[in-house]
Design an enzyme around this catalytic site. Structure first.
Site, PDB file in Angstrom:
ATOM      1  N   ASN A  38      -2.215  18.988  -1.522  1.00  0.00           N
ATOM      2  CA  ASN A  38      -3.205  18.268  -0.717  1.00  0.00           C
ATOM      3  C   ASN A  38      -2.890  18.339   0.780  1.00  0.00           C
ATOM      4  O   ASN A  38      -3.749  18.696   1.597  1.00  0.00           O
ATOM      5  CB  ASN A  38      -3.252  16.809  -1.194  1.00  0.00           C
ATOM      6  CG  ASN A  38      -4.142  15.960  -0.317  1.00  0.00           C
ATOM      7  OD1 ASN A  38      -3.683  15.341   0.637  1.00  0.00           O
ATOM      8  ND2 ASN A  38      -5.433  15.962  -0.596  1.00  0.00           N
ATOM      9  N   THR A  85      -4.620  13.451   5.383  1.00  0.00           N
ATOM     10  CA  THR A  85      -3.204  13.621   5.755  1.00  0.00           C
ATOM     11  C   THR A  85      -3.012  14.920   6.540  1.00  0.00           C
ATOM     12  O   THR A  85      -2.370  14.941   7.596  1.00  0.00           O
ATOM     13  CB  THR A  85      -2.298  13.600   4.512  1.00  0.00           C
ATOM     14  OG1 THR A  85      -2.663  12.487   3.696  1.00  0.00           O
ATOM     15  CG2 THR A  85      -0.845  13.491   4.903  1.00  0.00           C
ATOM     16  N   LYS A 131       5.510   3.267   8.288  1.00  0.00           N
ATOM     17  CA  LYS A 131       4.328   4.118   8.498  1.00  0.00           C
ATOM     18  C   LYS A 131       3.065   3.265   8.563  1.00  0.00           C
ATOM     19  O   LYS A 131       2.248   3.400   9.476  1.00  0.00           O
ATOM     20  CB  LYS A 131       4.221   5.112   7.340  1.00  0.00           C
ATOM     21  CG  LYS A 131       3.070   6.085   7.445  1.00  0.00           C
ATOM     22  CD  LYS A 131       2.799   6.826   6.137  1.00  0.00           C
ATOM     23  CE  LYS A 131       4.024   7.513   5.574  1.00  0.00           C
ATOM     24  NZ  LYS A 131       3.689   8.402   4.429  1.00  0.00           N
ATOM     25  N   GLN A 182       7.279   3.919   3.874  1.00  0.00           N
ATOM     26  CA  GLN A 182       5.860   3.552   3.899  1.00  0.00           C
ATOM     27  C   GLN A 182       5.633   2.278   4.703  1.00  0.00           C
ATOM     28  O   GLN A 182       4.613   2.124   5.373  1.00  0.00           O
ATOM     29  CB  GLN A 182       5.365   3.366   2.453  1.00  0.00           C
ATOM     30  CG  GLN A 182       3.846   3.342   2.308  1.00  0.00           C
ATOM     31  CD  GLN A 182       3.235   4.737   2.308  1.00  0.00           C
ATOM     32  OE1 GLN A 182       3.766   5.642   1.697  1.00  0.00           O
ATOM     33  NE2 GLN A 182       2.128   4.914   2.999  1.00  0.00           N
ATOM     34  N   GLY A 200      -2.830   8.380  -4.157  1.00  0.00           N
ATOM     35  CA  GLY A 200      -2.182   9.607  -4.621  1.00  0.00           C
ATOM     36  C   GLY A 200      -0.910   9.925  -3.853  1.00  0.00           C
ATOM     37  O   GLY A 200      -0.624   9.357  -2.806  1.00  0.00           O
ATOM     38  N   ASP A 201      -0.154  10.836  -4.405  1.00  0.00           N
ATOM     39  CA  ASP A 201       1.012  11.440  -3.755  1.00  0.00           C
ATOM     40  C   ASP A 201       1.274  12.719  -4.554  1.00  0.00           C
ATOM     41  O   ASP A 201       0.351  13.235  -5.206  1.00  0.00           O
ATOM     42  CB  ASP A 201       2.223  10.479  -3.768  1.00  0.00           C
ATOM     43  CG  ASP A 201       3.342  10.947  -2.831  1.00  0.00           C
ATOM     44  OD1 ASP A 201       3.204  10.807  -1.614  1.00  0.00           O
ATOM     45  OD2 ASP A 201       4.353  11.494  -3.324  1.00  0.00           O
ATOM     46  N   LYS A 228       5.297   1.816  -3.083  1.00  0.00           N
ATOM     47  CA  LYS A 228       5.257   3.172  -3.642  1.00  0.00           C
ATOM     48  C   LYS A 228       5.484   3.050  -5.139  1.00  0.00           C
ATOM     49  O   LYS A 228       6.100   2.088  -5.600  1.00  0.00           O
ATOM     50  CB  LYS A 228       6.371   4.040  -3.044  1.00  0.00           C
ATOM     51  CG  LYS A 228       6.148   5.532  -3.227  1.00  0.00           C
ATOM     52  CD  LYS A 228       5.237   6.073  -2.148  1.00  0.00           C
ATOM     53  CE  LYS A 228       4.867   7.510  -2.359  1.00  0.00           C
ATOM     54  NZ  LYS A 228       4.147   8.055  -1.173  1.00  0.00           N
ATOM     55  N   LYS A 270       0.856  -1.191   0.000  1.00  0.00           N
ATOM     56  CA  LYS A 270       0.000   0.000   0.000  1.00  0.00           C
ATOM     57  C   LYS A 270       0.878   1.222   0.000  1.00  0.00           C
ATOM     58  O   LYS A 270       1.817   1.329   0.794  1.00  0.00           O
ATOM     59  CB  LYS A 270      -0.871  -0.015   1.287  1.00  0.00           C
ATOM     60  CG  LYS A 270      -1.826   1.161   1.375  1.00  0.00           C
ATOM     61  CD  LYS A 270      -3.087   0.906   0.586  1.00  0.00           C
ATOM     62  CE  LYS A 270      -3.899   2.152   0.349  1.00  0.00           C
ATOM     63  NZ  LYS A 270      -3.475   2.905  -0.869  1.00  0.00           N
ATOM     64  N   SER A 318      -6.890   5.721   3.848  1.00  0.00           N
ATOM     65  CA  SER A 318      -6.853   4.787   2.713  1.00  0.00           C
ATOM     66  C   SER A 318      -7.208   3.383   3.184  1.00  0.00           C
ATOM     67  O   SER A 318      -7.964   2.660   2.526  1.00  0.00           O
ATOM     68  CB  SER A 318      -5.464   4.770   2.074  1.00  0.00           C
ATOM     69  OG  SER A 318      -5.286   5.877   1.223  1.00  0.00           O
TER      70      SER A 318
HETATM   71  P1  NDP Z   1       0.738  17.799  -4.023  1.00  0.00           P
HETATM   72  O1  NDP Z   1       1.209  17.464  -5.371  1.00  0.00           O
HETATM   73  O2  NDP Z   1      -0.725  17.945  -3.765  1.00  0.00           O
HETATM   74  O3  NDP Z   1       1.435  19.100  -3.477  1.00  0.00           O
HETATM   75  C1  NDP Z   1       2.822  19.189  -3.384  1.00  0.00           C
HETATM   76  C2  NDP Z   1       3.183  20.626  -3.032  1.00  0.00           C
HETATM   77  O4  NDP Z   1       4.574  20.702  -2.781  1.00  0.00           O
HETATM   78  C3  NDP Z   1       2.905  21.599  -4.172  1.00  0.00           C
HETATM   79  O5  NDP Z   1       2.575  22.851  -3.639  1.00  0.00           O
HETATM   80  C4  NDP Z   1       4.236  21.633  -4.907  1.00  0.00           C
HETATM   81  O6  NDP Z   1       4.451  22.844  -5.632  1.00  0.00           O
HETATM   82  C5  NDP Z   1       5.214  21.505  -3.776  1.00  0.00           C
HETATM   83  N1  NDP Z   1       6.410  20.794  -4.229  1.00  0.00           N
HETATM   84  C6  NDP Z   1       6.485  19.550  -4.748  1.00  0.00           C
HETATM   85  N2  NDP Z   1       7.733  19.230  -5.083  1.00  0.00           N
HETATM   86  C7  NDP Z   1       8.469  20.302  -4.764  1.00  0.00           C
HETATM   87  C8  NDP Z   1       9.846  20.589  -4.870  1.00  0.00           C
HETATM   88  N3  NDP Z   1      10.709  19.697  -5.378  1.00  0.00           N
HETATM   89  N4  NDP Z   1      10.254  21.806  -4.423  1.00  0.00           N
HETATM   90  C9  NDP Z   1       9.379  22.705  -3.912  1.00  0.00           C
HETATM   91  N5  NDP Z   1       8.058  22.494  -3.800  1.00  0.00           N
HETATM   92  C10 NDP Z   1       7.624  21.301  -4.209  1.00  0.00           C
HETATM   93  O7  NDP Z   1       1.330  16.642  -3.074  1.00  0.00           O
HETATM   94  P2  NDP Z   1       0.890  16.233  -1.602  1.00  0.00           P
HETATM   95  O8  NDP Z   1       0.410  17.402  -0.840  1.00  0.00           O
HETATM   96  O9  NDP Z   1       0.025  15.039  -1.730  1.00  0.00           O
HETATM   97  O10 NDP Z   1       2.281  15.712  -1.001  1.00  0.00           O
HETATM   98  C11 NDP Z   1       3.170  16.554  -0.283  1.00  0.00           C
HETATM   99  C12 NDP Z   1       4.090  15.709   0.559  1.00  0.00           C
HETATM  100  O11 NDP Z   1       3.309  14.941   1.494  1.00  0.00           O
HETATM  101  C13 NDP Z   1       4.942  14.687  -0.190  1.00  0.00           C
HETATM  102  O12 NDP Z   1       6.152  14.511   0.489  1.00  0.00           O
HETATM  103  C14 NDP Z   1       4.110  13.407  -0.068  1.00  0.00           C
HETATM  104  O13 NDP Z   1       4.909  12.268  -0.225  1.00  0.00           O
HETATM  105  C15 NDP Z   1       3.602  13.553   1.348  1.00  0.00           C
HETATM  106  N6  NDP Z   1       2.425  12.787   1.707  1.00  0.00           N
HETATM  107  C16 NDP Z   1       1.276  12.849   0.974  1.00  0.00           C
HETATM  108  C17 NDP Z   1       0.163  12.128   1.364  1.00  0.00           C
HETATM  109  C18 NDP Z   1      -1.130  12.217   0.641  1.00  0.00           C
HETATM  110  O14 NDP Z   1      -2.103  11.589   1.100  1.00  0.00           O
HETATM  111  N7  NDP Z   1      -1.242  12.950  -0.445  1.00  0.00           N
HETATM  112  C19 NDP Z   1       0.203  11.251   2.544  1.00  0.00           C
HETATM  113  C20 NDP Z   1       1.434  11.314   3.289  1.00  0.00           C
HETATM  114  C21 NDP Z   1       2.492  12.045   2.858  1.00  0.00           C
HETATM  115  P3  NDP Z   1       3.718  23.102  -7.047  1.00  0.00           P
HETATM  116  O15 NDP Z   1       2.315  23.507  -6.687  1.00  0.00           O
HETATM  117  O16 NDP Z   1       4.515  24.180  -7.657  1.00  0.00           O
HETATM  118  O17 NDP Z   1       3.781  21.811  -7.772  1.00  0.00           O
HETATM  119  O1  2IT Z   2       2.996   8.888   1.584  1.00  0.00           O
HETATM  120  C1  2IT Z   2       1.830   8.449   1.792  1.00  0.00           C
HETATM  121  O2  2IT Z   2       1.528   7.918   2.859  1.00  0.00           O
HETATM  122  C2  2IT Z   2       0.834   8.625   0.737  1.00  0.00           C
HETATM  123  N1  2IT Z   2       1.132   9.230  -0.286  1.00  0.00           N
HETATM  124  C3  2IT Z   2      -0.528   8.020   0.895  1.00  0.00           C
HETATM  125  C4  2IT Z   2      -0.502   6.545   0.584  1.00  0.00           C
HETATM  126  C5  2IT Z   2      -1.850   5.882   0.551  1.00  0.00           C
HETATM  127  O3  2IT Z   2      -1.857   4.706   0.157  1.00  0.00           O
HETATM  128  O4  2IT Z   2      -2.875   6.487   0.895  1.00  0.00           O
END
Ligand code: NDP
Ligand code: 2IT
Length: 444
Positions: free
Chosen positions: A240, A209, A114, A111, A165-166, A126, A90, A376
């Site tokens: 997100n 998250t 986690k 992961q 998603g990620d 992943k 997952k 999830s």
């Molecule tokens: P999104 O794509 O929704 O948002 C990512 C944000 O971070 C955007 O604002 C993006 O900018 C910015 N960003 C991404 N890469 C870079 C970079 N290299 N340098 C600067 N800014 C950057 O992703 P999420 O919010 O889903 O994910 C954010 C983090 O949280 C990641 O590390 C992800 O692995 C982690 N995460 C996500 C989960 C989820 O459920 N979605 C769960 C647990 C962890 P821009 O808008 O310009 O693209």
């Molecule tokens: O980093 C993470 O935990 C996620 N992007 C969510 C993974 C999931 O299966 O919901």
């Protein structure tokens, strides 16, 4: 030499040019010694750490697709199935040009711990691609997602591997992936999470998250005698995780004053307006300069900078290695009391150590951002019983899970002689269940 150090050396030697993966393994192994030493002979004989630091499987594949000019483009696709000892693999799919096999491996490794911490039956995985969704049309996004799934569908399924998603993968992309899977397999099953509500998604998954991060932060502060209400919060990211962290911070009576994207950052002295942020990033898919236009009191700055803003709590919610040693020094100098990671591995090891050494409460991502994968897991449960739970029911389970994770890691840190070290606590608590399941299942 200590078993953990031997294994770290092997990992570095056998996986050259994968710095993020080395970093993730080093961070975990450097805190596991106390628990490893209690059973060292057994773990060595079973090669437990060698197995835990190697994926069960990696699938790498070609993703050809046609852009709007009729040009064929080619990207690399990955799915890393790290460890399935405690449940189906997952973990999310990431679409970002920085994706490579080392990044995928660090994320799948993290992961695994986690998912163990959530208490739900999910193994670690992943995936993703170096495809850059920025500036692509809807049709191009769909063409990419369908081509990606034309290969990935062979390796996933509701009981084998369940992506989500990620970075760069939200509701739109999950819809395209799920639709293509259903078409290719002729089966309607909970193979993805983060789905839309009309086709099996869970209420509260989009928020999970960010909300979970704040539930964790609040509980951790409470256990240290601090009330989150009235605190100033700096947040990085504008996707997100950041968006719903900001929303929940407001709901708890705190004041989130920053957000950022890959080109710049916002300081809003009145606090970040969630509706404007959603309009700019989710609806218009635009830069944060548009936020500044809509909120004339706010300031837009190019580049990095949120960690220089005076705050009580810092929540990195963008990407790996975005909070460096100088950022940690700025936070400490400004009196920041807590850093809780919404992103995966956003803080370097050097910065983490500096924060911990200077008395900043630090909760690592594998615990603090576990709310997303937890919901999830709840989406998988709802799909299995073909029912949908109310927002309140899911949200209340999420709160219970985050509070439990905190107390488990806090207790583990204390039991193993490192009270208050939440990094060690999370790694040890996450390791225990996976190790037990692996040993019980024999040489796999
Ligand atoms: P999104 O794509 O929704 O948002 C990512 C944000 O971070 C955007 O604002 C993006 O900018 C910015 N960003 C991404 N890469 C870079 C970079 N290299 N340098 C600067 N800014 C950057 O992703 P999420 O919010 O889903 O994910 C954010 C983090 O949280 C990641 O590390 C992800 O692995 C982690 N995460 C996500 C989960 C989820 O459920 N979605 C769960 C647990 C962890 P821009 O808008 O310009 O693209
Ligand atoms: O980093 C993470 O935990 C996620 N992007 C969510 C993974 C999931 O299966 O919901």
């Amino acid at each position: 030499m200590r078993y953990v150090d031997e294994v770290l050396q092997k990992v570095i030697a056998q996986n050259p040019a994968q710095p993020e993966f080395h970093q993730a393994v080093q961070e975990v192994l450097s805190t596991l010694s106390p628990i490893i030493e209690r059973n060292e002979e057994l773990y060595r004989r079973e090669a437990l750490l060698e197995r835990l630091t190697m994926p069960e499987r990696i699938v790498t594949f070609r993703v050809p697709w046609v852009d709007d000019k009729g040009q064929v483009q080619v990207n690399t696709g990955y799915r890393v199935q790290w460890n399935g000892a405690i449940g189906p693999y997952k973990g999310g799919l990431r679409l970002h040009p920085s994706v490579n096999v080392g990044v995928m491996k660090f994320l799948a490794f993290e992961q695994t711990f986690k998912n163990s911490l959530t208490g739900l039956p999910m193994g670690g995985g992943k995936g993703g691609s170096d495809f850059d969704p920025k500036g692509k049309s809807d049709r191009e996004i769909m063409a990419f997602c369908q081509s990606f799934m034309n290969e990935l569908y062979k390796y996933i399924g509701a009981d084998t591997d369940v992506p989500a998603g990620d970075i760069g993968v939200g509701a739109r992309e999950v819809g395209y992936f799920f639709g293509q899977y259903r078409r290719l397999k002729t089966v309607y099953e909970g193979v993805f999470t983060g789905k839309g509500l009309s086709y099996g998604g869970s209420l509260a998954r989009p928020q999970a998250t960010g909300y979970g991060l704040l539930y964790m932060t609040k509980e951790m502060l409470k256990s240290n005698g601090v009330d989150i209400a009235g605190k100033t919060v700096v947040v990085s990211g504008a996707g997100n995780v950041a968006t719903y962290a900001i929303e929940k911070a407001w709901q708890m009576g705190a004041k989130p004053v920053t957000c950022s994207d890959s080109t710049g950052w916002i300081y809003d002295p009145d606090g970040i307006d969630v509706a404007t942020l959603i309009q700019v990033k989710q609806v218009q898919r635009a830069r944060l300069t548009e936020y500044a236009k809509a909120r004339p009191n706010s300031q837009y700055h190019e580049g990095k900078g949120v960690w220089t803003v005076k705050c009580d709590i810092a929540l990195p919610c963008a990407t790996q290695n975005e909070l460096l040693i100088d950022d940690a020094k700025a936070l400490v100098a400004n009196g920041c009391m807590a850093v809780c990671e919404g992103a995966n591995m956003p803080t370097t090891m050097e910065a983490t150590k500096y924060l911990q050494d200077n008395g900043v409460y630090f909760v690592p991502g594998k615990a603090a951002n576990a709310g997303g994968v937890s919901v999830s897991g709840l989406e998988m449960s709802q799909n299995s019983e073909r029912l949908s739970w109310s927002f309140e029911e899911v949200d209340s389970k999420l709160q219970d899970i985050m509070v439990n994770i905190f107390h488990n890691l806090d207790a583990a840190a204390t039991e193993f002689g490192m009270p208050g070290n939440y990094v060690a606590g999370a790694n040890i608590a996450g390791f225990k269940k996976v190790a037990e399941a692996m040993l019980a299942q024999g040489v796999i």
